[in-house]
Design an enzyme around this catalytic site. Structure first.
Site, mmCIF file in Angstrom:
data_model
loop_
_atom_site.group_PDB
_atom_site.id
_atom_site.type_symbol
_atom_site.label_atom_id
_atom_site.label_comp_id
_atom_site.label_asym_id
_atom_site.label_seq_id
_atom_site.Cartn_x
_atom_site.Cartn_y
_atom_site.Cartn_z
ATOM 1 N N CYS A 119 19.194 33.819 7.582
ATOM 2 C CA CYS A 119 18.266 33.536 8.687
ATOM 3 C C CYS A 119 17.010 34.412 8.645
ATOM 4 O O CYS A 119 16.015 34.092 9.295
ATOM 5 C CB CYS A 119 18.978 33.672 10.022
ATOM 6 S SG CYS A 119 20.346 32.508 10.193
ATOM 7 N N HIS A 259 13.302 34.765 15.192
ATOM 8 C CA HIS A 259 14.279 33.791 14.700
ATOM 9 C C HIS A 259 14.962 33.144 15.900
ATOM 10 O O HIS A 259 15.348 33.820 16.847
ATOM 11 C CB HIS A 259 15.299 34.503 13.805
ATOM 12 C CG HIS A 259 16.469 33.643 13.462
ATOM 13 N ND1 HIS A 259 16.326 32.346 13.022
ATOM 14 C CD2 HIS A 259 17.803 33.888 13.498
ATOM 15 C CE1 HIS A 259 17.525 31.844 12.796
ATOM 16 N NE2 HIS A 259 18.441 32.752 13.087
ATOM 17 N N ASN A 289 19.856 26.596 15.818
ATOM 18 C CA ASN A 289 19.555 27.626 14.828
ATOM 19 C C ASN A 289 19.368 26.950 13.468
ATOM 20 O O ASN A 289 20.324 26.456 12.883
ATOM 21 C CB ASN A 289 20.715 28.634 14.788
ATOM 22 C CG ASN A 289 20.490 29.749 13.777
ATOM 23 O OD1 ASN A 289 19.602 29.672 12.940
ATOM 24 N ND2 ASN A 289 21.311 30.789 13.854
#
Ligand code: COA
Length: 332
Positions: A119, A259, A289
């Site tokens: 990520c 993020h 996500n």
């Protein structure tokens, strides 16, 4: 004297994004997973995510996002000499998705490679591209984050499968000579970047397969509470480093684009650093996500709706499996 003050900066020329056709709401997930819209929204802020269908892959989404970014930058594909694709879900073990995107765009010069920092991949890719560009070795970069996490999710595991989605975002970075006083409003580009990793945390967020172990792609596994604790407790160190390196303060920032994993992590991190809530760009509700794609997707939304403008000070920040984490400050 003027000559001495000249420096190369990696300046953002355009941002683009691409999403799969199929949008899956929490309500739709309730039909196949023992979960509820209420639980997902309350714990994460996620309301929907996009799931790749047949023919939609990391490289096709990445190429579409790259095309959109090139159009915004008014830049021809043949003017790109560096492509970095941040992904943990490549089309194939090899060749890299970056070289597939390069071929799809008809680019035959320069260099293209994938970068894997889960990520945190997009922040790592921006930092890496910046180092190429300011060295003078390359002129224009496509920095892409593209993922199809839906293909490594265990759809029987409700603790993970409701959290992730697919998509891609891209930016065009161009090496430009700047004579503007350092830190001034006309000193545009990537001002600083700070990356960290600590492999001791592997077991908290990992995929249980791979070519050299199981010869399969494997499935994502996560100790959600541990990841949450680390994200809120430790990741602010790189943001503090970015502030210290530039003299920029939380008050100076126009936008914080973290993020997009979880609304509660985003809010807690911003609060810890004293970043005002109205400066936080949050898109996790739309995309879930999307790992390395989440920041460029959020940047695309905030540029498209007119929030992020030329001259704005933007901080990006992310944490991913490993753990890996990083932050960068960019004058837009
Ligand atoms: N729907 C309904 N209930 C669920 C569920 C779901 N999708 N997933 C878990 N639950 C249940 C659990 O089984 C548990 O039930 P129990 O109390 O009867 O055992 C309960 O909800 C609470 O689970 P818990 O794991 O304690 O929840 P939490 O408050 O820690 O929230 C996360 C879970 C995953 C949302 C949270 O830990 C988190 O956001 N972690 C960070 C994850 C992340 O962002 N990762 C990516 C970083 S790159």
């Amino acid at each position: 004297m003027t000559q001495q003050n000249k420096r190369l900066r990696s300046v953002v020329k355009g941002v683009g994004s691409a999403l799969p056709q199929r949008c899956v709401s929490n309500r739709e997930l309730e039909q196949t997973v023992d979960t509820s819209d209420e639980w997902i929204v309350q714990r994460t802020g996620i309301k929907q995510r996009y799931i790749a269908g047949e023919g939609e892959t990391t490289s096709t989404l990445g190429a579409a996002a790259a095309r959109a970014a090139l159009a915004k930058a008014e830049c021809a594909a043949e003017d790109i000499d560096l492509i970095i694709c941040a992904t943990s879900t490549p089309d194939y073990t090899f060749p890299s998705s970056a070289t597939m995107i390069q071929a799809e765009l008809g680019i035959t010069k320069g260099v293209a490679f994938d970068l894997q920092a889960v990520c945190a991949g997009f922040v790592f890719a921006v930092a890496t591209a910046d180092k190429f560009l300011i060295s003078g070795s390359h002129k224009r970069a496509l920095v892409i984050g593209s993922e199809t996490f839906s293909r490594i999710l265990d759809w029987q595991d409700r603790t993970t499968c409701v959290l992730f989605g697919d998509g891609a975002g891209a930016i065009v970075l161009e090496a430009q000579e700047s004579e503007a006083p350092e830190g001034s409003e006309s000193d545009r580009g990537v001002l600083t970047s700070h990356l960290r990793s600590d492999g001791r945390h592997r077991a908290k967020l990992y995929v249980d397969g791979g070519p050299s172990t199981t010869q399969t792609a494997g499935h994502l596994r996560m100790e959600g509470k541990e990841v949450f604790r680390f994200a809120v407790g430790h990741v602010t160190d790189v943001m503090r480093d970015a502030f210290a390196a530039t003299g920029v303060t939380a008050d100076d920032l126009d936008w914080f684009v973290p993020h997009q994993a979880n609304r509660r992590i985003i809010d807690a991190s911003a609060q810890k650093l004293g970043i005002a809530p109205e400066k936080v760009v949050t898109t996790v509700q739309y995309h879930g996500n999307t790992s390395a794609a989440s920041i460029p997707l959020a940047l695309a939304v905030a540029c498209e709706d007119g929030r992020i403008k030329r001259g704005d000070l933007v901080m990006i920040e992310a944490i991913g499996g490993g753990f890996t984490w990083g932050a960068a400050i960019i004058r837009w």
